[in-house]
Design a protein around this motif. Structure first.
Motif, PDB file in Angstrom:
ATOM      1  N   ARG A   1     -42.885 -18.262 -39.682  1.00 52.56           N
ATOM      2  CA  ARG A   1     -42.625 -16.922 -39.162  1.00 52.56           C
ATOM      3  C   ARG A   1     -41.869 -16.075 -40.187  1.00 52.56           C
ATOM      4  NH1 ARG A   1     -41.558 -14.158 -34.215  1.00 52.56           N
ATOM      5  NH2 ARG A   1     -41.459 -12.014 -34.921  1.00 52.56           N
ATOM      6  N   ALA A   2     -40.882 -16.688 -40.815  1.00 50.39           N
ATOM      7  CA  ALA A   2     -40.087 -15.991 -41.823  1.00 50.39           C
ATOM      8  C   ALA A   2     -40.945 -15.612 -43.031  1.00 50.39           C
ATOM      9  CB  ALA A   2     -38.906 -16.861 -42.261  1.00 50.39           C
ATOM     10  N   GLU A   3     -41.813 -16.537 -43.460  1.00 55.26           N
ATOM     11  CA  GLU A   3     -42.699 -16.263 -44.588  1.00 55.26           C
ATOM     12  C   GLU A   3     -43.636 -15.108 -44.262  1.00 55.26           C
ATOM     13  OE1 GLU A   3     -42.986 -17.738 -47.829  1.00 55.26           O
ATOM     14  OE2 GLU A   3     -40.952 -18.088 -47.121  1.00 55.26           O
ATOM     15  N   PHE A   4     -44.152 -15.117 -43.030  1.00 55.64           N
ATOM     16  CA  PHE A   4     -45.057 -14.065 -42.581  1.00 55.64           C
ATOM     17  C   PHE A   4     -44.360 -12.701 -42.619  1.00 55.64           C
ATOM     18  CE2 PHE A   4     -46.626 -11.444 -39.054  1.00 55.64           C
ATOM     19  CZ  PHE A   4     -47.953 -11.306 -39.421  1.00 55.64           C
ATOM     20  N   GLU A   5     -43.164 -12.641 -42.048  1.00 55.68           N
ATOM     21  CA  GLU A   5     -42.422 -11.373 -42.014  1.00 55.68           C
ATOM     22  C   GLU A   5     -42.066 -10.904 -43.419  1.00 55.68           C
ATOM     23  OE1 GLU A   5     -42.103  -9.593 -39.488  1.00 55.68           O
ATOM     24  OE2 GLU A   5     -42.422 -10.952 -37.810  1.00 55.68           O
ATOM     25  N   LYS A   6     -41.779 -11.871 -44.291  1.00 59.86           N
ATOM     26  CA  LYS A   6     -41.414 -11.544 -45.667  1.00 59.86           C
ATOM     27  C   LYS A   6     -42.594 -10.879 -46.371  1.00 59.86           C
ATOM     28  CE  LYS A   6     -38.925 -14.934 -47.451  1.00 59.86           C
ATOM     29  NZ  LYS A   6     -38.682 -16.155 -48.234  1.00 59.86           N
TER      30      LYS A   6
ATOM     31  N   GLU B   1     -30.861 -20.238 -43.086  1.00 58.34           N
ATOM     32  CA  GLU B   1     -31.553 -21.043 -44.101  1.00 58.34           C
ATOM     33  C   GLU B   1     -31.649 -22.502 -43.682  1.00 58.34           C
ATOM     34  OE1 GLU B   1     -29.362 -20.086 -47.593  1.00 58.34           O
ATOM     35  OE2 GLU B   1     -30.619 -18.363 -48.070  1.00 58.34           O
ATOM     36  N   GLN B   2     -30.562 -23.026 -43.125  1.00 63.23           N
ATOM     37  CA  GLN B   2     -30.573 -24.410 -42.646  1.00 63.23           C
ATOM     38  C   GLN B   2     -31.641 -24.599 -41.571  1.00 63.23           C
ATOM     39  OE1 GLN B   2     -29.005 -27.182 -43.675  1.00 63.23           O
ATOM     40  NE2 GLN B   2     -28.236 -25.943 -45.370  1.00 63.23           N
ATOM     41  N   HIS B   3     -31.729 -23.630 -40.663  1.00 61.33           N
ATOM     42  CA  HIS B   3     -32.719 -23.734 -39.597  1.00 61.33           C
ATOM     43  C   HIS B   3     -34.133 -23.678 -40.169  1.00 61.33           C
ATOM     44  CE1 HIS B   3     -34.275 -23.554 -35.521  1.00 61.33           C
ATOM     45  NE2 HIS B   3     -35.163 -22.700 -35.989  1.00 61.33           N
ATOM     46  N   LEU B   4     -34.360 -22.784 -41.121  1.00 60.98           N
ATOM     47  CA  LEU B   4     -35.703 -22.661 -41.702  1.00 60.98           C
ATOM     48  C   LEU B   4     -36.110 -23.942 -42.434  1.00 60.98           C
ATOM     49  CD1 LEU B   4     -35.684 -18.982 -43.060  1.00 60.98           C
ATOM     50  CD2 LEU B   4     -36.559 -19.846 -40.887  1.00 60.98           C
ATOM     51  N   LYS B   5     -35.108 -24.686 -42.924  1.00 57.50           N
ATOM     52  CA  LYS B   5     -35.424 -25.932 -43.620  1.00 57.50           C
ATOM     53  C   LYS B   5     -35.934 -27.001 -42.663  1.00 57.50           C
ATOM     54  CE  LYS B   5     -32.331 -25.622 -47.487  1.00 57.50           C
ATOM     55  NZ  LYS B   5     -30.979 -25.968 -47.936  1.00 57.50           N
ATOM     56  N   ILE B   6     -35.418 -26.970 -41.432  1.00 57.92           N
ATOM     57  CA  ILE B   6     -35.786 -28.046 -40.507  1.00 57.92           C
ATOM     58  C   ILE B   6     -36.834 -27.607 -39.502  1.00 57.92           C
ATOM     59  CG2 ILE B   6     -33.567 -29.249 -40.692  1.00 57.92           C
ATOM     60  CD1 ILE B   6     -32.860 -27.892 -37.968  1.00 57.92           C
TER      61      ILE B   6
ATOM     62  N   SER C   1     -41.939 -23.960 -37.635  1.00 58.20           N
ATOM     63  CA  SER C   1     -42.489 -22.782 -36.964  1.00 58.20           C
ATOM     64  C   SER C   1     -41.689 -21.515 -37.333  1.00 58.20           C
ATOM     65  CB  SER C   1     -42.563 -23.018 -35.454  1.00 58.20           C
ATOM     66  OG  SER C   1     -41.630 -22.245 -34.768  1.00 58.20           O
ATOM     67  N   CYS C   2     -40.380 -21.629 -37.392  1.00 55.83           N
ATOM     68  CA  CYS C   2     -39.579 -20.475 -37.809  1.00 55.83           C
ATOM     69  C   CYS C   2     -39.763 -20.196 -39.290  1.00 55.83           C
ATOM     70  CB  CYS C   2     -38.103 -20.697 -37.500  1.00 55.83           C
ATOM     71  SG  CYS C   2     -37.746 -20.597 -35.744  1.00 55.83           S
ATOM     72  N   TYR C   3     -39.989 -21.255 -40.059  1.00 59.70           N
ATOM     73  CA  TYR C   3     -40.198 -21.077 -41.498  1.00 59.70           C
ATOM     74  C   TYR C   3     -41.457 -20.246 -41.751  1.00 59.70           C
ATOM     75  CZ  TYR C   3     -41.094 -22.085 -46.387  1.00 59.70           C
ATOM     76  OH  TYR C   3     -41.355 -21.951 -47.721  1.00 59.70           O
TER      77      TYR C   3
END
Ligand code: ZN
Length: 79
Positions: free
Chosen positions: A45-50, A33-38, A41-43
């Motif tokens: 990616r996470a939204e897409f997969e979700k 979660e900390q990484h997705l906040k900063i 690009s990973c954020y």
């Protein structure tokens, strides 16, 4: 209590699917979660997969469509 580390993109993406499946422990989940906040690009990616995962789950719970049954019967002898 475990210390939260800053993880990199590679580690975040490695954990992404477990994260979405809620299979990470508290510390590892918080690190993702900390990484997705900063990391934008990973954020995304996470939204897409979700979204993709949500769609697959929805499809999986739907009963086979009438259209599918019709096509099978047509293949078996053209009723
Ligand atoms: Zn990242």
């Amino acid at each position: 209590m475990n210390k939260i580390r800053l993880i990199g993109c590679e580690e975040a993406l490695n954990r992404l699917f477990d994260y979405l499946d809620h299979e990470l422990d508290e510390t590892r989940r918080t690190e993702v979660e900390q990484h997705l906040k900063i990391c934008r690009s990973c954020y995304s990616r996470a939204e897409f997969e979700k979204r993709l995962k949500g769609r697959l789950t929805a499809v999986g719970t739907e009963p086979p469509s009438d259209e599918f049954g019709r096509r099978i019967r047509a293949l078996l002898g053209g009723f």
